[in-house]
Structures are given as structure tokens and as C-alpha cells.
Design a protein around this motif. Structure first.
Motif, PDB file in Angstrom:
ATOM      1  N   ARG A   6       3.077 -12.557 -12.176  1.00 49.08           N
ATOM      2  CA  ARG A   6       3.469 -12.582 -10.757  1.00 49.08           C
ATOM      3  C   ARG A   6       3.805 -11.181 -10.264  1.00 49.08           C
ATOM      4  O   ARG A   6       3.443 -10.791  -9.156  1.00 49.08           O
ATOM      5  N   LEU A   7       4.505 -10.417 -11.099  1.00 48.51           N
ATOM      6  CA  LEU A   7       4.866  -9.051 -10.738  1.00 48.51           C
ATOM      7  C   LEU A   7       3.612  -8.189 -10.563  1.00 48.51           C
ATOM      8  O   LEU A   7       3.504  -7.412  -9.602  1.00 48.51           O
ATOM      9  N   ILE A   8       2.660  -8.341 -11.458  1.00 43.53           N
ATOM     10  CA  ILE A   8       1.399  -7.598 -11.358  1.00 43.53           C
ATOM     11  C   ILE A   8       0.666  -7.988 -10.077  1.00 43.53           C
ATOM     12  O   ILE A   8       0.137  -7.133  -9.359  1.00 43.53           O
ATOM     13  N   THR A  15      -0.157  -2.552  -3.206  1.00 44.23           N
ATOM     14  CA  THR A  15      -1.083  -1.423  -3.204  1.00 44.23           C
ATOM     15  C   THR A  15      -2.152  -1.597  -2.134  1.00 44.23           C
ATOM     16  O   THR A  15      -2.481  -0.652  -1.409  1.00 44.23           O
ATOM     17  N   ARG A  16      -2.679  -2.799  -2.012  1.00 38.11           N
ATOM     18  CA  ARG A  16      -3.675  -3.078  -0.968  1.00 38.11           C
ATOM     19  C   ARG A  16      -3.076  -2.889   0.422  1.00 38.11           C
ATOM     20  O   ARG A  16      -3.714  -2.330   1.317  1.00 38.11           O
ATOM     21  N   GLU A  18      -0.559  -0.925   1.236  1.00 39.86           N
ATOM     22  CA  GLU A  18      -0.369   0.510   1.450  1.00 39.86           C
ATOM     23  C   GLU A  18      -1.680   1.187   1.816  1.00 39.86           C
ATOM     24  O   GLU A  18      -1.715   2.045   2.708  1.00 39.86           O
ATOM     25  N   ASP A  19      -2.762   0.817   1.147  1.00 42.19           N
ATOM     26  CA  ASP A  19      -4.074   1.372   1.474  1.00 42.19           C
ATOM     27  C   ASP A  19      -4.482   1.007   2.899  1.00 42.19           C
ATOM     28  O   ASP A  19      -4.973   1.854   3.654  1.00 42.19           O
ATOM     29  N   LEU A  20      -4.284  -0.235   3.261  1.00 39.58           N
ATOM     30  CA  LEU A  20      -4.634  -0.675   4.605  1.00 39.58           C
ATOM     31  C   LEU A  20      -3.794   0.049   5.656  1.00 39.58           C
ATOM     32  O   LEU A  20      -4.314   0.479   6.694  1.00 39.58           O
ATOM     33  N   THR A  21      -2.518   0.205   5.382  1.00 41.49           N
ATOM     34  CA  THR A  21      -1.635   0.920   6.311  1.00 41.49           C
ATOM     35  C   THR A  21      -2.106   2.359   6.494  1.00 41.49           C
ATOM     36  O   THR A  21      -2.132   2.881   7.617  1.00 41.49           O
ATOM     37  N   GLN A  22      -2.490   2.995   5.413  1.00 42.33           N
ATOM     38  CA  GLN A  22      -2.990   4.371   5.490  1.00 42.33           C
ATOM     39  C   GLN A  22      -4.270   4.440   6.313  1.00 42.33           C
ATOM     40  O   GLN A  22      -4.439   5.337   7.140  1.00 42.33           O
TER      41      GLN A  22
END
Length: 68
Positions: A6-8, A15-16, A18-22
Motif C-alpha cells: 500500500r505504501l509503495i 510521484t505521478r 508531482e509529475d502532473l503538477t510540474q
């Protein structure tokens, strides 16, 4: 599903995100840059139109065309 799995999964989703936000931030930056360029262009066009009107080389809106 274990706690580690679940943590993974959460880390992958984060991470996805953060990438989308960037990507979205970059898009907003590019659009703002285009808006600034368009505003400057419109301001130059307005100044050119005023200069033409002040020079008298552009016909007035109330002036009749020569064929009348």
C-alpha cells in the motif's frame, strides 16, 4: 495487500501527481508568456493606429470616401 504494498502504491501515485503538477505549472508558465507577448503586440498595434490617426494619413471614420 500488505502495508508495504500500500505504501509503495501511494508513493507511485504521489510521484505521478508531482509529475502532473510540474507539467501543468510549465503549461501555465508558457500560456502566461504568450499572454504577455499578445498584450505587448496589441499595445504596439494600438500605438501604431494612434500614430496613423494623428498623422492624418488614415481616413477618419466620419469622412466620406472620395467616390461620394
Amino acid at each position: 495487500m500488505t502495508v508495504e504494498e500500500r505504501l509503495i502504491e501511494i508513493e507511485i501515485k504521489l510521484t505521478r501527481q508531482e509529475d502532473l503538477t510540474q507539467e501543468l505549472n510549465q503549461l501555465v508558465y508558457q500560456q502566461q508568456k504568450q499572454l504577455d507577448e499578445l498584450r505587448a503586440f496589441c499595445a504596439r498595434l494600438a500605438r501604431q493606429a494612434e500614430d496613423l490617426a494623428d498623422d492624418g494619413s488614415a481616413p477618419s471614420a466620419n469622412e466620406k470616401p472620395p467616390h461620394y
